[in-house]
Write an enzyme that holds these catalytic residues in place. Structure first.
Site, PDB file in Angstrom:
ATOM      1  CG  ASP A  68       5.246 -50.724  46.488  1.00 64.68           C
ATOM      2  OD1 ASP A  68       6.177 -49.935  46.754  1.00 64.68           O
ATOM      3  OD2 ASP A  68       4.704 -50.784  45.356  1.00 64.68           O
ATOM      4  N   GLY A  95      16.210 -45.422  44.564  1.00 64.86           N
ATOM      5  CA  GLY A  95      14.963 -45.730  45.244  1.00 64.86           C
ATOM      6  C   GLY A  95      14.748 -47.226  45.359  1.00 64.86           C
ATOM      7  CG  ASP A 131      10.559 -47.072  43.505  1.00 63.00           C
ATOM      8  OD1 ASP A 131      11.714 -46.718  43.821  1.00 63.00           O
ATOM      9  OD2 ASP A 131       9.776 -46.325  42.886  1.00 63.00           O
TER      10      ASP A 131
END
Length: 266
Positions: free
Chosen positions: A6, A107, A109
């Site tokens: 990540d 995004g 994430d």
């Protein structure tokens, strides 16, 4: 075993999952100039300390909001582990609808948080991620991602306040006992902390009102526990939400074949 990466604006998190549990989670400061060999030496040492051999890793997945870091992270997976990584993008099978004007702008994430939060807690819900930016992501009852809001992150705001006002010092973030500060530093701490609590609660209230029904609120990111202490609107904090989203996404999508290891322009 699965390597999960990540890559955020501030830190890159590396983790290994053995199919049952996380075997290790490690963080390093984000630096787009750091090479795959630097990552490889650092990560190889940590893997060895945890009894994991390079050959134990059978799949890798990367989620990143830092495009410049992707090339070296891909090279890490290819050259050190012999794996072609899966890269999180809107083009993959997420198992839910991305119901926004341009899914490619969202995004990775934010989509990963939405995937993990709905899988774990159900919906409808709001995910608040306290990162470089503070993001609010909205997931409906079915699990569809329907948008959200983006605000400056807490640390970003603290730094901007210090840089823009010559007489205001750089401060640490903590929960002050009093709202009314009787000198400059306590006043700044109050404004930052309780100001962000007010921002979070205000946006949650407005999102719920616009959606038309109550929603669960899950928080993630390094400062999530601190802000949750001062807010009754955050029901739960989950520090590994994005990692779990990457793991779940890798279960829905096949591992790509290993590409030529010669230099490329990814």
């Amino acid at each position: 075993m699965k390597l999960v990466i990540d890559a955020g604006n501030t830190n890159i998190v590396f983790a290994v999952h053995d199919g049952t549990a996380w075997r290790g989670i490690w963080r390093i400061a984000t630096d787009a100039q750091r090479t795959s060999d630097e990552y490889g030496v650092w990560l190889g040492f940590l893997l060895e300390r945890n009894g994991i051999a390079n050959g134990d890793l059978r799949m890798a997945i990367i989620g990143t909001v830092v495009p410049a870091a992707l090339y070296h992270l891909r090279r890490l997976c290819r050259d050190w582990f012999g794996i072609e990584p899966l890269v999180a993008s809107a083009a993959l099978d997420w198992g839910f609808t991305i119901d926004v004007d341009n899914p490619n702008e969202v995004g990775a994430d934010r989509l990963l948080n939405a995937l993990a939060a709905h899988q774990t807690y159900g919906g409808p819900l709001i995910v608040v991620d306290f990162g470089t930016a503070t993001t609010f992501d909205v997931v409906d009852q079915s699990g569809a991602y329907i948008g959200g809001a983006i605000a400056p992150g807490i640390n970003l705001s603290v730094e901007a306040l210090h840089q823009a006002a010559a007489r205001l010092p750089r401060i640490g973030i903590g929960r002050p006992q009093r709202v009314i500060g009787t000198s400059t530093i306590p006043a700044m701490r109050s404004g930052i902390y309780w100001g962000y609590v007010g921002l979070v609660e205000g946006l949650i209230t407005r999102i719920e009102a616009e959606y038309g029904r109550p929603m669960k609120t899950i928080a993630t990111g390094g400062l999530a526990p601190l802000i949750a202490e001062g807010s009754s609107r955050i029901e739960r904090t989950d520090p590994d939400l994005t990692l779990e989203g990457l793991r779940l996404l890798s279960l829905r999508n096949p591992a790509p074949p290993l590409r030529n290891r010669e230099p490329d322009n990814d």
